[in-house]
Write a protein that holds these residues in place. Sequence first.
Motif, short mmCIF file in Angstrom:
data_model
loop_
_atom_site.label_atom_id
_atom_site.label_comp_id
_atom_site.label_asym_id
_atom_site.label_seq_id
_atom_site.Cartn_x
_atom_site.Cartn_y
_atom_site.Cartn_z
N ILE A 167 0.87 -1.33 0.16
CA ILE A 167 0.02 0.01 0.02
C ILE A 167 0.66 1.37 0.08
N ARG A 168 0.80 1.90 -0.97
CA ARG A 168 1.46 3.35 -1.06
C ARG A 168 0.41 4.33 -0.55
N THR A 169 1.12 5.46 0.33
CA THR A 169 0.42 6.53 1.09
C THR A 169 -0.89 6.13 1.90
N LEU A 170 -0.51 4.97 2.75
CA LEU A 170 -1.43 4.69 3.59
C LEU A 170 -1.97 5.82 4.56
N PRO A 171 -3.22 6.33 4.32
CA PRO A 171 -3.67 7.25 5.30
C PRO A 171 -3.56 7.09 6.64
N PHE A 202 5.97 -1.55 3.96
CA PHE A 202 5.38 -1.71 2.63
C PHE A 202 3.79 -1.42 2.48
N GLY A 203 3.38 -1.19 3.67
CA GLY A 203 1.99 -1.34 3.63
C GLY A 203 1.11 -1.92 5.09
N GLN A 217 5.09 8.66 -7.49
CA GLN A 217 5.93 8.12 -8.13
C GLN A 217 6.77 9.05 -9.14
N PHE A 218 7.97 8.92 -9.42
CA PHE A 218 8.82 10.05 -9.95
C PHE A 218 8.67 9.94 -11.31
N LYS A 219 8.40 11.22 -11.79
CA LYS A 219 7.90 11.53 -13.22
C LYS A 219 9.11 11.02 -14.17
N HIS A 244 5.90 5.21 1.63
CA HIS A 244 6.59 5.19 0.19
C HIS A 244 6.17 6.03 -0.65
N VAL A 245 7.19 6.67 -1.38
CA VAL A 245 6.82 7.63 -2.82
C VAL A 245 7.18 7.05 -3.96
#
Length: 209
Positions: free
Chosen positions: A8-12, A37-38, A114-116, A199-200
Motif C-alpha cells: 500500500i502506498r500513501t497509507l492514510p 510496505f503497507g 511516483q517519480f515522473k 513510500h513515494v
Amino acid sequence: MTNVRLTIRTLPELPYGAKYRCVFGSAEPIDAEVTEFGLSCPTPEIHKRPSIPPKMDHVLVPLSVRSSETNKDSSPETSPITTAASIDFMGNALGLSGPNPTHLSNHGFAYCPQFKKRDVILLPNNVLKEIVFEVKNLPHPQPGHTGFQCIIVIEGATMLVPARVDGKNIIVCDKTTYSYEANEGNTASVRVVWNRIHHVDSINVTLYK
C-alpha cells in the motif's frame, strides 16, 4: 498461520487508537500490522476458512480492509487466501492493482505517487549536493506528520536526509555530502518517503570520484 502482505502506498493515517483490519470473506475482522510496505494481515484460523470444493485445489475469498474507527470496508479484492494480495491506497481512496470490480476512476499504479522521470542521477564523491525529483501524484502530509525524507543507502550504510517540497511537484533532498570507499564508481539507492513510513518512490543513483 500465514500472513498476507498488502503493498500500500500513501497509507492514510488513522486517529489515535484506531486500527486497520483485514476482512477475509465473512470471517471476523483481524487486526492488521502497519509495515514499511503497507499492511500485514494474519489469515483466519484453519477452522474459520471456507471449505475447498471437490476437485478444486483452492478457494477464492473476498479480501477487504477497514478502519476500526468507521468499521466500513474499502473496496474488496478477490484473492486466493493462501497467497499475497496487492492493493494501492491513494489518499483516502483504494485503487486495486488487479481487477477493478468497482470501476474506480483512480484505479491502478498510474494514480500512485511516483517519480515522473527516471533519468540517470550522478553524485560526486565528497561534494555537497542536493538530489531533486519531480513527482507525479505528490501526497500532501497532514498536520502532525513529519514531512518528506530521503533514505539513502551507500555500501550498506543508511542515511536519513530531510527533504522539502519545492513548488507543486518537486521533492528536494537537502544538501548532503555523499562518500564511498570503493576505488571505482558505486551505486546507491534513494527512497523518498513521507511521515517516515509512507513510500513515494525509489531509484538507484551513481556515485563517482
